[in-house]
Motif scaffolding. Structure first.
Motif, PDB file in Angstrom:
ATOM      1  N   VAL A  16       0.833  -1.194   0.000  1.00 27.57           N
ATOM      2  CA  VAL A  16       0.000   0.000   0.000  1.00 27.57           C
ATOM      3  C   VAL A  16       0.869   1.246   0.000  1.00 27.57           C
ATOM      4  N   PHE A  17       1.970   1.218   0.762  1.00 30.59           N
ATOM      5  CA  PHE A  17       2.825   2.381   0.895  1.00 30.59           C
ATOM      6  C   PHE A  17       3.960   2.403  -0.120  1.00 30.59           C
ATOM      7  N   ALA A  18       4.171   1.339  -0.840  1.00 28.00           N
ATOM      8  CA  ALA A  18       5.304   1.241  -1.754  1.00 28.00           C
ATOM      9  C   ALA A  18       4.956   1.743  -3.149  1.00 28.00           C
ATOM     10  N   GLN A  19       4.173   2.765  -3.235  1.00 24.12           N
ATOM     11  CA  GLN A  19       3.776   3.323  -4.509  1.00 24.12           C
ATOM     12  C   GLN A  19       4.925   4.168  -5.073  1.00 24.12           C
ATOM     13  N   GLU A  20       5.229   3.990  -6.354  1.00 24.44           N
ATOM     14  CA  GLU A  20       6.298   4.760  -6.973  1.00 24.44           C
ATOM     15  C   GLU A  20       5.859   6.203  -7.158  1.00 24.44           C
ATOM     16  N   ALA A  21       6.825   7.104  -6.978  1.00 25.14           N
ATOM     17  CA  ALA A  21       6.534   8.524  -7.128  1.00 25.14           C
ATOM     18  C   ALA A  21       7.415   9.129  -8.205  1.00 25.14           C
ATOM     19  N   THR A  22       6.902  10.148  -8.854  1.00 22.93           N
ATOM     20  CA  THR A  22       7.631  10.896  -9.872  1.00 22.93           C
ATOM     21  C   THR A  22       7.920  12.279  -9.316  1.00 22.93           C
ATOM     22  N   THR A  23       9.135  12.752  -9.536  1.00 23.94           N
ATOM     23  CA  THR A  23       9.504  14.085  -9.079  1.00 23.94           C
ATOM     24  C   THR A  23       9.116  15.106 -10.139  1.00 23.94           C
ATOM     25  N   ALA A  24       8.373  16.104  -9.722  1.00 21.28           N
ATOM     26  CA  ALA A  24       7.954  17.188 -10.620  1.00 21.28           C
ATOM     27  C   ALA A  24       8.994  18.300 -10.588  1.00 21.28           C
ATOM     28  N   SER A  25       8.855  19.253 -11.477  1.00 19.31           N
ATOM     29  CA  SER A  25       9.801  20.370 -11.524  1.00 19.31           C
ATOM     30  C   SER A  25       9.521  21.419 -10.448  1.00 19.31           C
ATOM     31  N   GLY A  26       8.378  21.336  -9.806  1.00 18.20           N
ATOM     32  CA  GLY A  26       8.003  22.282  -8.761  1.00 18.20           C
ATOM     33  C   GLY A  26       6.577  22.038  -8.331  1.00 18.20           C
ATOM     34  N   GLY A  27       5.999  23.007  -7.631  1.00 20.45           N
ATOM     35  CA  GLY A  27       4.641  22.831  -7.152  1.00 20.45           C
ATOM     36  C   GLY A  27       4.018  24.125  -6.686  1.00 20.45           C
ATOM     37  N   THR A  28       2.795  24.012  -6.184  1.00 21.53           N
ATOM     38  CA  THR A  28       2.028  25.161  -5.712  1.00 21.53           C
ATOM     39  C   THR A  28       1.663  24.968  -4.249  1.00 21.53           C
ATOM     40  N   LEU A  29       1.886  26.021  -3.471  1.00 21.31           N
ATOM     41  CA  LEU A  29       1.508  26.048  -2.059  1.00 21.31           C
ATOM     42  C   LEU A  29       0.507  27.167  -1.838  1.00 21.31           C
ATOM     43  N   ARG A  30      -0.300  27.030  -0.815  1.00 21.30           N
ATOM     44  CA  ARG A  30      -1.192  28.107  -0.385  1.00 21.30           C
ATOM     45  C   ARG A  30      -0.790  28.512   1.020  1.00 21.30           C
ATOM     46  N   VAL A  31      -0.721  29.817   1.242  1.00 23.66           N
ATOM     47  CA  VAL A  31      -0.364  30.377   2.547  1.00 23.66           C
ATOM     48  C   VAL A  31      -1.526  31.232   3.020  1.00 23.66           C
ATOM     49  N   LEU A  32      -1.959  31.017   4.253  1.00 19.87           N
ATOM     50  CA  LEU A  32      -3.019  31.807   4.871  1.00 19.87           C
ATOM     51  C   LEU A  32      -2.431  32.614   6.009  1.00 19.87           C
ATOM     52  N   ASP A  33      -2.629  33.934   5.981  1.00 18.16           N
ATOM     53  CA  ASP A  33      -2.291  34.800   7.107  1.00 18.16           C
ATOM     54  C   ASP A  33      -3.558  34.888   7.949  1.00 18.16           C
ATOM     55  N   LYS A  34      -3.543  34.284   9.119  1.00 21.39           N
ATOM     56  CA  LYS A  34      -4.748  34.202   9.954  1.00 21.39           C
ATOM     57  C   LYS A  34      -5.169  35.560  10.505  1.00 21.39           C
ATOM     58  N   ILE A  35      -4.263  36.509  10.588  1.00 20.94           N
ATOM     59  CA  ILE A  35      -4.599  37.829  11.123  1.00 20.94           C
ATOM     60  C   ILE A  35      -5.328  38.667  10.078  1.00 20.94           C
ATOM     61  N   THR A  36      -4.815  38.698   8.854  1.00 21.84           N
ATOM     62  CA  THR A  36      -5.440  39.511   7.809  1.00 21.84           C
ATOM     63  C   THR A  36      -6.516  38.746   7.043  1.00 21.84           C
ATOM     64  N   GLY A  37      -6.478  37.416   7.108  1.00 22.81           N
ATOM     65  CA  GLY A  37      -7.429  36.597   6.370  1.00 22.81           C
ATOM     66  C   GLY A  37      -7.077  36.433   4.898  1.00 22.81           C
ATOM     67  N   ARG A  38      -5.911  36.887   4.485  1.00 21.86           N
ATOM     68  CA  ARG A  38      -5.500  36.798   3.082  1.00 21.86           C
ATOM     69  C   ARG A  38      -4.807  35.476   2.787  1.00 21.86           C
ATOM     70  N   THR A  39      -5.086  34.954   1.595  1.00 20.48           N
ATOM     71  CA  THR A  39      -4.384  33.764   1.138  1.00 20.48           C
ATOM     72  C   THR A  39      -3.515  34.129  -0.061  1.00 20.48           C
ATOM     73  N   HIS A  40      -2.416  33.407  -0.198  1.00 18.24           N
ATOM     74  CA  HIS A  40      -1.494  33.598  -1.308  1.00 18.24           C
ATOM     75  C   HIS A  40      -1.178  32.228  -1.891  1.00 18.24           C
TER      76      HIS A  40
END
Length: 118
Positions: A16-40
């Protein structure tokens, strides 16, 4: 006997855990500032560092299950707060389970969205 049963269960779970993975060139993250409520939403290349507010985020690697690029993304991140010597987070984040290994910070939330195809 208990040790033997544990070993058998681990061996049965391995495929179940031995699944092969492919490395991508990058990715996307989301950041939430809890004080201002803004996401990036931030696009990263592997090894790239970006800052949002007082966070410096470095994405070392983004992986996804082989043959399923739209599948689950795994990112290796290092997150430093306010130029501190020690990071507030270092490890893998998983897109489908952001709470499994999450940044524990009073002001910011960070989670993985997907890997890039380019």
């Amino acid at each position: 006997m208990k040790t033997f049963l544990t070993a058998v269960l681990i061996c049965l779970a391995m495929p179940v855990f031995a699944q092969e993975a492919t490395t991508a060139s990058g990715g996307t993250l989301r950041v939430l500032d809890k004080i201002t409520g803004r996401t990036h939403d931030l696009e990263f290349g592997n090894g790239q560092t970006q800052t949002v507010g007082l966070l410096a985020i470095t994405m070392t690697e983004c992986r996804y299950p082989s043959g399923n690029q739209s599948g689950d993304a795994y990112t290796l991140l290092t997150i430093v707060y306010n130029n501190a010597a020690d990071p507030v987070f270092r490890g893998w984040m998983i897109a489908s389970a952001p709470a499994l290994n999450a940044l524990d910070h009073p002001r910011y939330d960070v989670w993985t969205l997907r890997c890039s195809s380019e």
